[in-house]
Scaffold this motif. Sequence first.
Motif, PDB file in Angstrom:
ATOM      1  N   LYS A 211       0.876  -1.172   0.000  1.00  0.00           N
ATOM      2  CA  LYS A 211       0.000   0.000   0.000  1.00  0.00           C
ATOM      3  C   LYS A 211       0.911   1.218   0.000  1.00  0.00           C
ATOM      4  N   VAL A 212       0.627   2.172  -0.881  1.00  0.00           N
ATOM      5  CA  VAL A 212       1.512   3.319  -1.079  1.00  0.00           C
ATOM      6  C   VAL A 212       0.763   4.618  -0.822  1.00  0.00           C
ATOM      7  N   GLY A 213       1.377   5.493  -0.035  1.00  0.00           N
ATOM      8  CA  GLY A 213       0.805   6.810   0.202  1.00  0.00           C
ATOM      9  C   GLY A 213       0.352   6.992   1.634  1.00  0.00           C
ATOM     10  N   PRO A 214      -0.179   8.182   1.939  1.00  0.00           N
ATOM     11  CA  PRO A 214      -0.692   8.447   3.287  1.00  0.00           C
ATOM     12  C   PRO A 214      -1.754   7.416   3.670  1.00  0.00           C
ATOM     13  N   LYS A 215      -1.810   7.073   4.953  1.00  0.00           N
ATOM     14  CA  LYS A 215      -2.682   5.997   5.417  1.00  0.00           C
ATOM     15  C   LYS A 215      -4.127   6.177   4.977  1.00  0.00           C
ATOM     16  N   GLU A 216      -4.612   7.424   5.019  1.00  0.00           N
ATOM     17  CA  GLU A 216      -6.016   7.672   4.702  1.00  0.00           C
ATOM     18  C   GLU A 216      -6.336   7.553   3.204  1.00  0.00           C
ATOM     19  N   SER A 217      -5.296   7.587   2.358  1.00  0.00           N
ATOM     20  CA  SER A 217      -5.545   7.515   0.912  1.00  0.00           C
ATOM     21  C   SER A 217      -4.600   6.545   0.205  1.00  0.00           C
ATOM     22  N   ALA A 218      -4.035   5.583   0.945  1.00  0.00           N
ATOM     23  CA  ALA A 218      -3.068   4.638   0.370  1.00  0.00           C
ATOM     24  C   ALA A 218      -3.727   3.774  -0.702  1.00  0.00           C
ATOM     25  N   LEU A 219      -2.971   3.514  -1.771  1.00  0.00           N
ATOM     26  CA  LEU A 219      -3.447   2.682  -2.870  1.00  0.00           C
ATOM     27  C   LEU A 219      -2.699   1.360  -2.901  1.00  0.00           C
ATOM     28  N   ASP A 220      -3.429   0.280  -3.230  1.00  0.00           N
ATOM     29  CA  ASP A 220      -2.810  -1.033  -3.378  1.00  0.00           C
ATOM     30  C   ASP A 220      -2.019  -1.091  -4.678  1.00  0.00           C
ATOM     31  N   VAL A 221      -0.825  -1.690  -4.609  1.00  0.00           N
ATOM     32  CA  VAL A 221      -0.036  -1.969  -5.813  1.00  0.00           C
ATOM     33  C   VAL A 221       0.277  -3.463  -5.809  1.00  0.00           C
ATOM     34  N   PRO A 222      -0.306  -4.230  -6.743  1.00  0.00           N
ATOM     35  CA  PRO A 222      -0.088  -5.681  -6.758  1.00  0.00           C
ATOM     36  C   PRO A 222       1.170  -6.069  -7.546  1.00  0.00           C
ATOM     37  N   THR A 223       1.453  -7.366  -7.554  1.00  0.00           N
ATOM     38  CA  THR A 223       2.629  -7.911  -8.225  1.00  0.00           C
ATOM     39  C   THR A 223       2.657  -7.531  -9.712  1.00  0.00           C
ATOM     40  N   PHE A 224       3.877  -7.318 -10.208  1.00  0.00           N
ATOM     41  CA  PHE A 224       4.176  -7.017 -11.616  1.00  0.00           C
ATOM     42  C   PHE A 224       3.603  -5.672 -12.078  1.00  0.00           C
TER      43      PHE A 224
END
Length: 301
Positions: A211-224
Motif C-alpha cells: 500500500k503506497v501513500g498516506p494511510k487515509e488515501s493509500a493505494l494497493d499496488v499488486p505484483t508485476f
Amino acid sequence: MALSAVSRQVVKKVLAVETPEGAGALVRRSIGSMTLRNLTPFLMLDHFHVSKGAGFPDHPHRGQATVTYMLEGSSKHEDSAGHKGTIETGGVQWMCAGKGIIHAEMPVHADGVPEPRGLQLWVDLPKQYKMVEPSYQELGPNQIRVAYPEGQNGPTKIRVISGKSHGVESPVRPLGGCWYFHVIFEKEGTIFQEIPAGWTSFLYIWKGSIKVGPKESALDVPTFHTAVLSAEETETGVSITGTAGTEFVLVAGEPLDQTVFQYGPFVMTTKEEIQKTLIDYQMGQNGFEKAHKWKSEIGNK
C-alpha cells in the motif's frame, strides 16, 4: 513519523505484461511501453527472464546508462572496450554507454541453479554527458550496503544500490541524480523513504503486495505493476506498507529539461544527433571504431 514526512501518492499504475525480447528472452516492460512513456529521466524498465539458449548478443548503445540488477541466477557481459565479467544474484552493473559501446549480455545456465531473472533500467544521460567515454560502476552482492529502517531485527531491509536511505549511502555515482533501492519486507511493516523534492519516482513490485501513500488515501499496488508517484515540492518521500515476503524496487531520478530522440539503442536530444549517431555507427567512428570489427566471445558461441 516526523511532521515533515509528507508522503507522495500513486498517480499511475501499469501492469508489466510479459513479451518476447532479444534472442528468445521474455521481458515484462513497463517504462518504455506504449502505456508509460516520457517519465524523465527514465527511458525503459524491463523485468527479464532468460531461458536456456536465449540472451542479448552483440548490440550497440549511445547516450544512456543501463542498470542491470540480478534477482536470480547470473549473467555474463562483454564489450568492445575490453570489459568483461559476471553479474551474480544480488549484484548490479551501472554502465554509462556515453558516446558509444558494443556489448553482449548472456545468461549463465547450469544444472541446479535458477534461470537468470533481473531488472534492466535505462536512464537518460544529461545532454552534456551524452558523448563522454563509456564507464562502469559494479557492485557484487556483498558490496551493496543495506539499510535497516527499524534495526536489523525490524521488518524491513533496504539494499542501497544508489543514493541514500536511512543513513546508508551507496558508493555508486551516476551522471545525473538517480536513487535506486531494493526493498524487502521480511515481516509486515511500514517504511518512509525520503526522496529529493521534485524528482521523478516509481516503484516496481515482483513479490507480494504493498500500500503506497498516506494511510487515509493509500493505494494497493499488486505484483508485476509499476506505480508512478506524485512529485509535489512539499512531498518529502513516500510511505509504503508491505506484507511479509514482499520485494520491490523504488527508484527516483532528477528530471531532465531536454527532449528525447530515441532510435533503438541510441538516445540523443535531436533528430540530427540521431542521424549523426547512425552515420558514426555505419562508418565506425566517434566511439564506434570497433563496431564492425569486434565480436564478443559470449554472444557468438
